[in-house]
Design a protein around this motif. Structure first.
Motif, short mmCIF file in Angstrom:
data_model
loop_
_atom_site.label_atom_id
_atom_site.label_comp_id
_atom_site.label_asym_id
_atom_site.label_seq_id
_atom_site.Cartn_x
_atom_site.Cartn_y
_atom_site.Cartn_z
N LYS A 134 0.87 -1.37 -0.07
CA LYS A 134 -0.33 0.13 -0.20
C LYS A 134 0.76 1.25 0.12
CE LYS A 134 -3.42 -2.33 3.04
NZ LYS A 134 -4.91 -2.48 3.65
N LEU A 135 2.37 1.60 0.18
CA LEU A 135 3.26 2.23 0.15
C LEU A 135 3.15 3.02 -0.86
CD1 LEU A 135 5.64 1.10 2.61
CD2 LEU A 135 3.84 2.95 4.04
N PRO A 136 3.27 4.34 -1.50
CA PRO A 136 3.10 4.45 -2.20
C PRO A 136 5.40 4.61 -3.04
CG PRO A 136 2.99 6.47 -1.07
CD PRO A 136 2.66 5.29 -0.45
N ASP A 137 4.87 4.98 -4.31
CA ASP A 137 6.36 4.67 -4.99
C ASP A 137 7.39 6.52 -3.91
OD1 ASP A 137 6.80 2.50 -5.73
OD2 ASP A 137 6.72 3.24 -7.83
N ASP A 138 8.46 6.44 -3.98
CA ASP A 138 9.02 7.29 -3.83
C ASP A 138 10.08 8.15 -5.07
OD1 ASP A 138 11.03 6.22 -3.40
OD2 ASP A 138 10.94 6.19 -1.35
N GLU A 139 10.94 8.85 -4.51
CA GLU A 139 12.08 9.22 -5.42
C GLU A 139 12.92 8.12 -6.14
OE1 GLU A 139 15.33 12.93 -7.07
OE2 GLU A 139 13.95 12.67 -5.30
N GLN A 140 13.06 7.90 -4.91
CA GLN A 140 14.48 6.09 -4.88
C GLN A 140 13.85 5.44 -5.64
OE1 GLN A 140 17.29 6.57 -4.35
NE2 GLN A 140 17.32 4.80 -5.52
N ALA A 141 12.36 5.02 -5.44
CA ALA A 141 12.23 3.58 -6.33
C ALA A 141 11.70 3.66 -7.90
CB ALA A 141 10.71 3.34 -5.52
N GLN A 142 11.71 5.18 -8.52
CA GLN A 142 11.52 5.75 -9.57
C GLN A 142 12.80 5.54 -10.13
OE1 GLN A 142 8.57 5.91 -11.48
NE2 GLN A 142 7.51 5.68 -9.09
N LYS A 143 13.90 5.36 -9.65
CA LYS A 143 15.50 5.75 -10.04
C LYS A 143 15.88 4.39 -10.10
CE LYS A 143 17.61 10.35 -7.59
NZ LYS A 143 18.05 10.57 -7.00
N ASN A 144 14.95 3.29 -9.85
CA ASN A 144 15.38 2.34 -8.93
C ASN A 144 14.65 1.33 -10.43
OD1 ASN A 144 17.02 1.35 -7.02
ND2 ASN A 144 14.79 1.62 -5.09
N LYS A 145 13.65 1.86 -10.55
CA LYS A 145 13.27 1.29 -12.13
C LYS A 145 14.25 1.65 -12.85
CE LYS A 145 8.34 0.87 -9.60
NZ LYS A 145 7.07 1.63 -10.13
N GLN A 146 14.45 2.53 -13.00
CA GLN A 146 15.43 3.24 -14.25
C GLN A 146 16.39 2.25 -14.19
OE1 GLN A 146 14.39 5.45 -16.58
NE2 GLN A 146 15.99 5.14 -17.52
#
Length: 221
Positions: A134-146
């Motif tokens: 349920k936790l929203p993505d943060d900026e680091q999560a977006q970087k990890n996906k990239q």
């Protein structure tokens, strides 16, 4: 998927047994192979091309954090990888999904929960414990996906070169380890820098090192 080919890579026999029971709950006719190290896992993948699902222990011999996960996603993109661990840090669980795992199953959960997680993955879903999901993505999560996308676009040989760059090896040393020409290594390095969007090998190595992970002090299972 009544006759799914499954491999369980974990260096703890008791947990391998628990995982097998959970898999059989969901896939009664599953063909299950076991591996005690990441190298043994890779050897089985090469000799068993019909493998479909991999259970990968986050902290096991030969697997340093998410390096094993991203290597499998790079070299064998058709494999479904489910991470398992007694490391239950929230950021670690979410990072596993961001780097391409279909699920992260804590070793503390019961057999019914493991079976439910496997069932979700078989239905094409990703799975995390409810409180983490349920936790929203943060900026680091977006970087990890990239970063995961960038690594997935490297060739298997380029991925190998990148891992050796991160290990501090020079081009000549990498050529010797991989048994290729030094000029070929240079071409791979150029392609890696372009794909990762960095301008030197130091930054490329730092990007790869984001995959490594120190196990928690309590990680005994």
């Amino acid at each position: 998927m009544s006759d799914a080919q499954v491999i369980i890579a974990d260096d703890h026999p008791l947990f391998r047994t628990a995982l097998k029971q959970a898999v059989y709950e969901c896939i009664p006719d599953a063909a299950i192979i076991e591996a005690e190290s990441f190298n043994e896992l890779l050897a089985n993948i090469e000799t068993q091309p019909s493998l479909e699902i991999v259970f990968l222990d986050l902290h096991m011999p030969g697997n340093d954090g998410f390096t094993g996960l991203t290597q499998l996603r790079n070299n064998h993109p058709d494999l479904t990888v489910i991470m398992v661990s007694s490391d239950e840090r929230t950021d670690v669980m979410r990072k596993a999904i961001n780097f391409g795992a279909a699920a992260f199953i804590p070793k503390s959960v019961n057999l019914a929960t493991i079976a439910s997680a496997v069932d979700s993955v078989l239905n094409g879903e990703t799975w995390l414990p409810d409180d983490i999901e349920k936790l929203p993505d943060d900026e680091q999560a977006q970087k990890n996906k990239q970063l995961a996308k960038q690594l997935a676009h490297l060739t298997p040989q380029q991925y190998n070169v990148l891992s050796l760059i991160a290990d501090g090896q020079l081009n000549k040393q990498i050529a010797g380890i991989l048994n290729i020409k030094e000029n070929t290594v240079k071409k791979h390095v150029s392609a890696i820098l372009l794909q990762l969007g960095v301008n030197n090998r130091t930054l490329a190595g730092i990007a790869y090192q984001q995959l490594t992970l120190n196990p928690p002090q309590h990680d005994v299972l």
